[in-house]
Design a protein around this motif. Structure first.
Motif, PDB file in Angstrom:
ATOM      1  N   ALA A  76       0.836  -0.988  -0.086  1.00  0.00           N
ATOM      2  CA  ALA A  76      -0.025  -0.101   0.155  1.00  0.00           C
ATOM      3  C   ALA A  76       1.011   1.178   0.050  1.00  0.00           C
ATOM      4  N   ALA A  77       2.296   1.237   0.734  1.00  0.00           N
ATOM      5  CA  ALA A  77       2.852   2.452   0.777  1.00  0.00           C
ATOM      6  C   ALA A  77       3.909   2.604  -0.189  1.00  0.00           C
ATOM      7  N   LEU A  78       4.400   1.607  -0.929  1.00  0.00           N
ATOM      8  CA  LEU A  78       5.338   1.759  -1.777  1.00  0.00           C
ATOM      9  C   LEU A  78       4.998   1.537  -3.435  1.00  0.00           C
ATOM     10  N   PRO A  79       5.839   2.341  -4.026  1.00  0.00           N
ATOM     11  CA  PRO A  79       5.457   2.089  -5.373  1.00  0.00           C
ATOM     12  C   PRO A  79       5.603   0.694  -5.921  1.00  0.00           C
ATOM     13  N   ALA A  80       5.177   0.307  -7.222  1.00  0.00           N
ATOM     14  CA  ALA A  80       4.982  -1.230  -7.641  1.00  0.00           C
ATOM     15  C   ALA A  80       6.504  -1.514  -7.902  1.00  0.00           C
ATOM     16  N   GLU A  81       7.435  -0.747  -8.346  1.00  0.00           N
ATOM     17  CA  GLU A  81       8.595  -1.392  -8.661  1.00  0.00           C
ATOM     18  C   GLU A  81       9.677  -1.572  -7.327  1.00  0.00           C
ATOM     19  N   VAL A  82       8.985  -1.147  -6.253  1.00  0.00           N
ATOM     20  CA  VAL A  82       9.750  -1.457  -5.172  1.00  0.00           C
ATOM     21  C   VAL A  82       8.995  -2.700  -4.251  1.00  0.00           C
ATOM     22  N   SER A  83       7.574  -2.366  -4.318  1.00  0.00           N
ATOM     23  CA  SER A  83       6.916  -3.540  -3.609  1.00  0.00           C
ATOM     24  C   SER A  83       6.780  -4.697  -3.945  1.00  0.00           C
ATOM     25  N   ARG A  84       7.119  -4.876  -5.467  1.00  0.00           N
ATOM     26  CA  ARG A  84       7.337  -6.107  -6.033  1.00  0.00           C
ATOM     27  C   ARG A  84       8.524  -7.196  -5.541  1.00  0.00           C
ATOM     28  N   GLY A 106      -0.632  -8.258  -0.292  1.00  0.00           N
ATOM     29  CA  GLY A 106       0.334  -7.177  -0.726  1.00  0.00           C
ATOM     30  C   GLY A 106       0.183  -6.802  -1.931  1.00  0.00           C
ATOM     31  N   PHE A 107       0.228  -8.038  -2.872  1.00  0.00           N
ATOM     32  CA  PHE A 107      -0.086  -7.725  -4.197  1.00  0.00           C
ATOM     33  C   PHE A 107      -1.226  -7.016  -4.606  1.00  0.00           C
TER      34      PHE A 107
END
Length: 397
Positions: free
Chosen positions: A121-129, A164-165
């Motif tokens: 929820a808090a990170l951009p997709a390139e990091v949260s992946r 998460g995803f």
């Protein structure tokens, strides 16, 4: 590296960013509160887990600190929070979840689900992946280190990964929705600007020459008036003629701007009939329309459709209305035939209720109008009403 402003100010679902209204704040609280349901396992363990008083107190404080940190992270109000700060906050959450799980037992493994969800929820997709699988891997390692934790692992892996995803997907969906809204607003603004420019060009072309000529002749008339009143009178007459012609040109231009079109009137008819609770059957509002009508012919048919639909909505009491647009072949050649039929009260056409004006419009373009009962009266005593407007096909000007 910082999150974008658009990602921080997400309305509606509100998992990332600051809500913009009370309603959005409530939606955001409900969305976050739904995930807090999983805390029932550690809370129940605190109450019935057989821990000592000291362990319960420390566990309650640890759980309160974890929840507070989690809520601050997903419900933050600081714009453009740096990714590094978010990663530090996630590391603190992960450390709290690890310590509580190792200290109090397998029921506390559920805290890793919150670590995964908050990272999505808090990170951009390139990091949260990367952070979501990392949190899940940490959950797996801790589960095998906790007595009996492997039995809980199967029920937590899917919520951790999917939760998460899912946040990553929701974040991307909201960002895309916002970009689409901005694009629509931009397109609408550009269309309005283009229309204003077109109107400005048309008015300049229409009035620029005429007003310049009027100004010039007015100056000439003023200079001639003392010595040559007859010539000044001629200039004034010319001014009058130019002014009248300019007025005619402006009226024609405005009439062109206001000229109704069949696609526009079909869309308006659909909306009006739906608002009145009338079941409508209309032809396509695009490709099904004839393409060989002149602007005057299309305008006459559009006025006929507007008048017919207005009568259906206001006077007929109909439950159903069907509009058809056909191009039959007649002895005089092909025609475009607009038919509006309803199942209302019916009756004879009454002159003076708009039909006279429609007849004149259609006759001006070589068309005809017929209106009257759609058929014999049924069991309910109603026959319905039918209006048929016909215009000959012509080449578009």
């Amino acid at each position: 590296m910082a999150l974008t402003k658009e990602a921080e100010q997400v309305p509606g679902i509100g998992v990332v960013g600051k809500p913009l209204s009370l309603r959005q704040q409530l939606v955001k609280c409900l969305w976050i509160g739904m995930w807090l349901f999983y805390l029932s396992a550690p809370v129940t363990d605190l109450i019935r887990g057989g821990h000592s008083t000291g362990a319960r107190v420390l566990g309650a404080l640890g759980l309160a600190a974890f929840v507070a940190w989690y809520l601050v992270l997903v419900f933050r109000t600081v714009p453009q929070m740096a990714v590094e700060r978010v990663l530090v906050s996630l590391a603190v959450l992960a450390a709290q979840a690890t310590v509580l799980s190792l200290s109090l037992g397998r029921e506390w493994l559920v805290l890793f689900v919150y670590v995964s969800i908050s990272s999505g929820a808090a990170l951009p997709a390139e990091v949260s992946r990367w952070t979501v699988p990392t949190a899940t891997a940490l959950l797996t390692a801790t589960a095998y280190a906790v007595p009996g934790g492997d039995a809980y692992l199967a029920g937590l892996l899917i919520p951790a990964l999917m939760g998460g995803f899912a946040m990553v997907g929701i974040r991307a969906m909201i960002r895309t929705t916002m970009e689409l809204r901005e694009a629509r607003a931009t397109v609408a603004q550009l269309a309005a600007n283009e229309e204003r420019l077109r109107m400005a060009r048309d008015l300049h072309d229409l009035l620029g020459h005429s007003l310049s000529l009027i100004t010039l002749k007015s100056e000439l008339a003023g200079r001639m008036l003392p010595d040559h009143p007859d010539r000044a009178a001629q200039q004034v007459a010319d001014i009058e003629q130019v002014s009248r012609q300019a007025l005619v040109d402006v009226r024609e231009a405005v009439s062109g701007y206001r000229r109704p079109t069949l696609p526009g009137e079909l869309a308006g008819a659909r909306t009006a009939l739906a608002a009145a609770g009338v079941v409508a059957k209309l032809p396509g509002e695009g490709g099904d329309l004839p393409g060989e009508l002149t602007e005057e012919q299309e305008s006459a048919l559009a006025w006929s459709l507007r008048e017919a639909v207005t009568n259906v909505v206001r006077h007929s009491g109909a439950k159903r209305c069907a509009v058809s647009l056909e191009t039959p072949q007649t002895l005089e050649g092909p025609v475009v035939e607009l038919t509006v039929r309803d199942d209302g009260a019916g009756g004879q056409a009454v002159p003076g209720n708009g039909l006279t004006g429609l007849t004149e419009r259609l006759e001006a373009v070589g068309g005809t109008l017929s209106a009257g009962p759609a058929g014999p009266a049924g069991a309910a005593g109603t026959s319905g009403f039918r209006l048929v407007a016909r215009v000959p096909l012509g080449s578009r000007s």
